[in-house]
Motif scaffolding. Structure first.
Motif, PDB file in Angstrom:
ATOM      1  N   ASN A 245     -73.857  36.504  16.114  1.00 47.51           N
ATOM      2  CA  ASN A 245     -75.276  36.555  15.741  1.00 47.51           C
ATOM      3  C   ASN A 245     -76.163  36.877  16.942  1.00 47.51           C
ATOM      4  O   ASN A 245     -77.117  37.653  16.824  1.00 47.51           O
ATOM      5  CB  ASN A 245     -75.702  35.239  15.083  1.00 47.51           C
ATOM      6  CG  ASN A 245     -75.094  35.074  13.707  1.00 47.51           C
ATOM      7  OD1 ASN A 245     -74.861  36.051  12.990  1.00 47.51           O
ATOM      8  ND2 ASN A 245     -74.812  33.845  13.321  1.00 47.51           N
TER       9      ASN A 245
ATOM     10  N   GLU B 150     -80.154  36.636  10.044  1.00 45.22           N
ATOM     11  CA  GLU B 150     -80.372  37.683   9.026  1.00 45.22           C
ATOM     12  C   GLU B 150     -81.859  37.879   8.744  1.00 45.22           C
ATOM     13  O   GLU B 150     -82.332  39.015   8.627  1.00 45.22           O
ATOM     14  CB  GLU B 150     -79.637  37.296   7.730  1.00 45.22           C
ATOM     15  CG  GLU B 150     -79.683  38.362   6.663  1.00 45.22           C
ATOM     16  CD  GLU B 150     -78.902  37.975   5.420  1.00 45.22           C
ATOM     17  OE1 GLU B 150     -78.573  38.893   4.639  1.00 45.22           O
ATOM     18  OE2 GLU B 150     -78.625  36.769   5.203  1.00 45.22           O
TER      19      GLU B 150
ATOM     20  N   THR C   7     -82.862  32.073  10.048  1.00 41.76           N
ATOM     21  CA  THR C   7     -81.525  32.615  10.260  1.00 41.76           C
ATOM     22  C   THR C   7     -81.592  33.950  10.999  1.00 41.76           C
ATOM     23  O   THR C   7     -82.631  34.619  11.005  1.00 41.76           O
ATOM     24  CB  THR C   7     -80.806  32.862   8.916  1.00 41.76           C
ATOM     25  OG1 THR C   7     -81.502  33.892   8.202  1.00 41.76           O
ATOM     26  CG2 THR C   7     -80.737  31.581   8.079  1.00 41.76           C
TER      27      THR C   7
ATOM     28  N   SER D  56     -75.854  40.567  17.547  1.00 38.65           N
ATOM     29  CA  SER D  56     -76.595  41.403  16.585  1.00 38.65           C
ATOM     30  C   SER D  56     -78.089  41.374  16.862  1.00 38.65           C
ATOM     31  O   SER D  56     -78.782  42.389  16.686  1.00 38.65           O
ATOM     32  CB  SER D  56     -76.294  40.974  15.138  1.00 38.65           C
ATOM     33  OG  SER D  56     -76.877  39.738  14.831  1.00 38.65           O
TER      34      SER D  56
END
Length: 194
Positions: free
Chosen positions: A35, A187, A185, A38
């Motif tokens: 994560n 995302e 999050t 990303s």
């Protein structure tokens, strides 16, 4: 959620020494490194500024001590440094808050006109939380990408022992519920950046 065009990604202490589990003990969130990577990719692809924070521990037994390989950034972080179009800053510190490192984070953010920071890294309830709290106290809009952080089991007073996931959740509740930061999050952040 909105992520400003000049929001700074503050990557806290993503160092090799944290992989030495014999020293730290059990950890949570095995997906944190993916994560963090990303988010770094999203920031670099959009030319946003990144702050790399390194803990230079003065403790001679610490896996994060200077002069020891554990002090180095993890490979995926080291490989991404200097690859984005946006501004970059390296901060070194010996305490929990990135705002008390060198050079001064607050002064740099103000000089760059940055009012929003996204905090990720290690450990959730230590340097990530302390940096987020200070950022909130200093008037920044702080976002913590919770699943881009992790921590370790810990023993405190009275023989109390808490697991890494419990500590991480307590940290998130304190930050979000206490108004220091918005806890979200990876995302959600990547979606807002894209």
């Amino acid at each position: 959620m909105e992520i400003a065009e000049n929001a700074a990604l503050v990557v806290v202490d993503v160092q090799k020494g944290f992989d030495e589990l014999d020293f730290w003990g059990p950890r949570n969130n095995p997906g944190a490194d993916d994560n963090i990577a990303s988010l770094l990719d999203a920031w670099q692809a959009t030319g946003r500024p990144i702050v790399f924070v390194r803990h230079d521990s003065p403790k001679p037994q610490s896996p994060l001590r200077t002069g020891y390989e554990g002090n180095d950034f993890k490979e995926y972080v080291a490989q991404r440094r200097g690859k984005g179009a946006g501004a970059e800053l390296l901060i070194t510190k010996t305490v929990n808050s990135a705002f008390l490192g060198t050079p001064g984070l607050d002064a740099w953010l103000k000089a760059e006109g940055i009012s929003q920071v996204v905090v990720v890294g290690i450990q959730t309830n230590m340097c990530v939380e302390t940096t987020a709290r200070m950022g909130g106290n200093l008037g920044y809009e702080v976002v913590v990408a919770f699943d881009a952080t992790y921590t370790f089991d810990l023993e405190g007073p009275f023989g109390w022992r808490r697991g890494a996931e419990e500590l991480a959740q307590a940290s998130a509740v304190s930050l979000h519920g206490g108004g220091f930061a918005r806890v979200v999050t990876t995302e959600e952040v990547v979606g807002a950046v894209g």
